[in-house]
Write an enzyme that holds these catalytic residues in place. Structure first.
Site, mmCIF file in Angstrom:
data_model
loop_
_atom_site.group_PDB
_atom_site.id
_atom_site.type_symbol
_atom_site.label_atom_id
_atom_site.label_comp_id
_atom_site.label_asym_id
_atom_site.label_seq_id
_atom_site.Cartn_x
_atom_site.Cartn_y
_atom_site.Cartn_z
ATOM 1 N N GLU A 31 0.840 -1.191 0.000
ATOM 2 C CA GLU A 31 0.000 0.000 0.000
ATOM 3 C C GLU A 31 0.880 1.248 0.000
ATOM 4 O OE1 GLU A 31 -2.423 3.145 0.332
ATOM 5 O OE2 GLU A 31 -2.982 1.139 -0.361
ATOM 6 N N ARG A 105 -17.857 3.991 2.947
ATOM 7 C CA ARG A 105 -16.782 3.180 2.373
ATOM 8 C C ARG A 105 -15.946 2.514 3.462
ATOM 9 N NH1 ARG A 105 -16.019 3.866 -3.197
ATOM 10 N NH2 ARG A 105 -14.046 2.753 -3.000
ATOM 11 N N TYR A 214 -28.560 9.451 0.157
ATOM 12 C CA TYR A 214 -29.025 8.310 0.952
ATOM 13 C C TYR A 214 -28.341 8.340 2.314
ATOM 14 C CZ TYR A 214 -24.816 6.374 -1.337
ATOM 15 O OH TYR A 214 -23.556 6.186 -1.858
ATOM 16 N N ASP A 291 -10.496 -1.355 -10.373
ATOM 17 C CA ASP A 291 -10.365 -0.129 -11.147
ATOM 18 C C ASP A 291 -9.103 -0.090 -11.987
ATOM 19 O OD1 ASP A 291 -12.750 0.914 -10.299
ATOM 20 O OD2 ASP A 291 -11.885 2.262 -8.802
#
Length: 401
Positions: A31, A105, A214, A291
């Protein structure tokens, strides 16, 4: 057992590492950030995502953090009229085998991170930016920006829309700038009038703009996302923007969506990007997922869902794979996923132009078309996406219940 490096510690990277570990491999996640964390706001999860999460062993942990909504609601953003709605309760869940939900998320990311941290077969390395790779007949070497070299049997590029691994693998340049600017805000639910706290994902469609909102965070926050089709050509990611600027960008907005927009605070803007579908995501022992392989606009609410599907399929196809067999299995993964993900990319792009942004007569015709659809018609239209259980199945094939 194969040694696998995963570039990228986001949702797709952690899900991939977890899937590979479950299939008997050792996965090391690299990462670039100083810590493993997920930024962003709300995210929608269809039944296909929950099926993948269940296979990864974290479905219940995500459900515990999710808000299960009653319907997807399409509104005319200029007249305040309800055009169409797709119920997401008993009949929907029975047909597709899982609920539809919204989460922050972080509430999707954290269960994946916790599961990876608990696995002896997953190693997490932060502050490790992948710079390039080389490979030979026996393995792949990954060089990081700080000079480290790590060797493995496979490299998985899960490093997002501006993937370094993709840049070397495909060399296809920068992502496509969509020409759409999105403004996002998350506000405490107590600031929202009771009559506007709808248990629905609501989309207000206007001329060259649309607005989605939402509830997330277990009911503690309202997520606001408003998009302007403004022809933007320069990428922007998370730049703070004044409230007055946002409110002035949406002409003709109706009374109710205007009330909701005015609640927003701490707005940030992004210029949305995607890529055209491509046929090839592999280079020998290197493969792309999520992605990095098939970035899509958010209009079909499937970006994270498709990354989770990738993770499940890749893990299954690499089970028992070692040595010379690995490259062939990666090619099979590519072949089995590209049609479904490519179709999703194009559907998301089309929704953001032809469905959400028409004006005048075109908007009237869209509204009439949506009003003509029965609930079963709506379910039929999303079945290929929401109802998928065999994620390697070609796009448009019959869903397996």
């Amino acid at each position: 057992m194969a040694r696998i490096l995963v570039a990228g510690g986001g949702i797709g990277g952690l899900a991939t590492a977890l899937s590979l570990a479950q299939r008997g491999h050792r996965a090391t996640v690299l990462e670039r950030g100083e810590v493993f964390a997920e930024i962003g706001a709300g995210i929608q999860l269809g039944p296909n995502a929950f099926h993948a999460l269940d296979l990864l062993g974290v479905g219940q942990a995500v459900r515990d953090r999710a808000v299960f909504i009653d319907e997807l609601r399409f509104m005319d953003g200029t007249t305040d009229e309800k055009v169409a709605a797709m119920p997401l309760t008993e009949a929907y869940r029975t047909r597709f085998g899982n609920p539809y939900a919204v989460v922050h998320r972080g509430d999707l990311f954290q269960p994946l991170l916790t599961a990876c941290q608990a696995s002896d077969a997953v190693e997490l390395i932060a502050a490790a930016t992948v710079e390039r790779y080389t490979q030979d007949a026996d393995g792949v070497d990954v060089r990081t920006a700080d000079g480290r070299t790590l060797r493995a049997d496979v490299l998985v590029g899960a490093d997002g829309i501006r993937s370094t691994v993709r840049r070397q693998l495909l060399g296809d340049g920068d992502p496509r700038v969509s020409g759409h600017t999105i403004y996002r805000s998350v506000i405490p639910i107590e600031k929202v009038p009771e009559e506007l706290r709808w248990n629905a994902v609501t989309l207000w469609a206007g001329p060259q703009w649309h607005f989605v909102h939402y509830i997330i965070g277990g009911g503690r926050y309202l997520n606001l996302a408003v998009t302007r089709d403004d022809g933007a050509r320069v990428p922007v990611a998370g730049r703070p923007v004044e409230r007055e600027h946002v409110l002035g960008r949406f002409p003709g907005v109706g009374e109710t969506p205007a009330r909701l927009l005015e609640l927003g605070e701490g707005w940030r803007e992004w210029v949305l990007c995607d890529r055209d579908p491509v046929d090839t995501w592999t280079d020998g022992r290197v493969v792309l997922v999520g992605d990095a392989a098939h970035p899509m606009l958010q209009y079909a609410a499937q970006g994270a869902c498709q990354a989770l599907e990738d993770a499940v399929v890749l893990g299954a196809l690499l089970e028992g794979g070692t040595g010379d067999d690995v490259a062939r299995r990666l090619e099979k993964f590519n072949a089995e996923r590209r049609e479904r993900t490519g179709r999703t990319q194009l559907v998301a792009r089309e929704m953001g132009t032809r469905l959400y942004h028409p004006a005048g007569r075109a908007a009237e015709e869209r509204n009439a078309m949506l009003r003509s659809l029965t609930v079963d018609d709506l379910y039929d239209k999303v079945a290929w996406l929401h109802g998928a259980r065999d994620f390697a199945r070609a796009a448009g094939g019959p869903a397996r219940g």
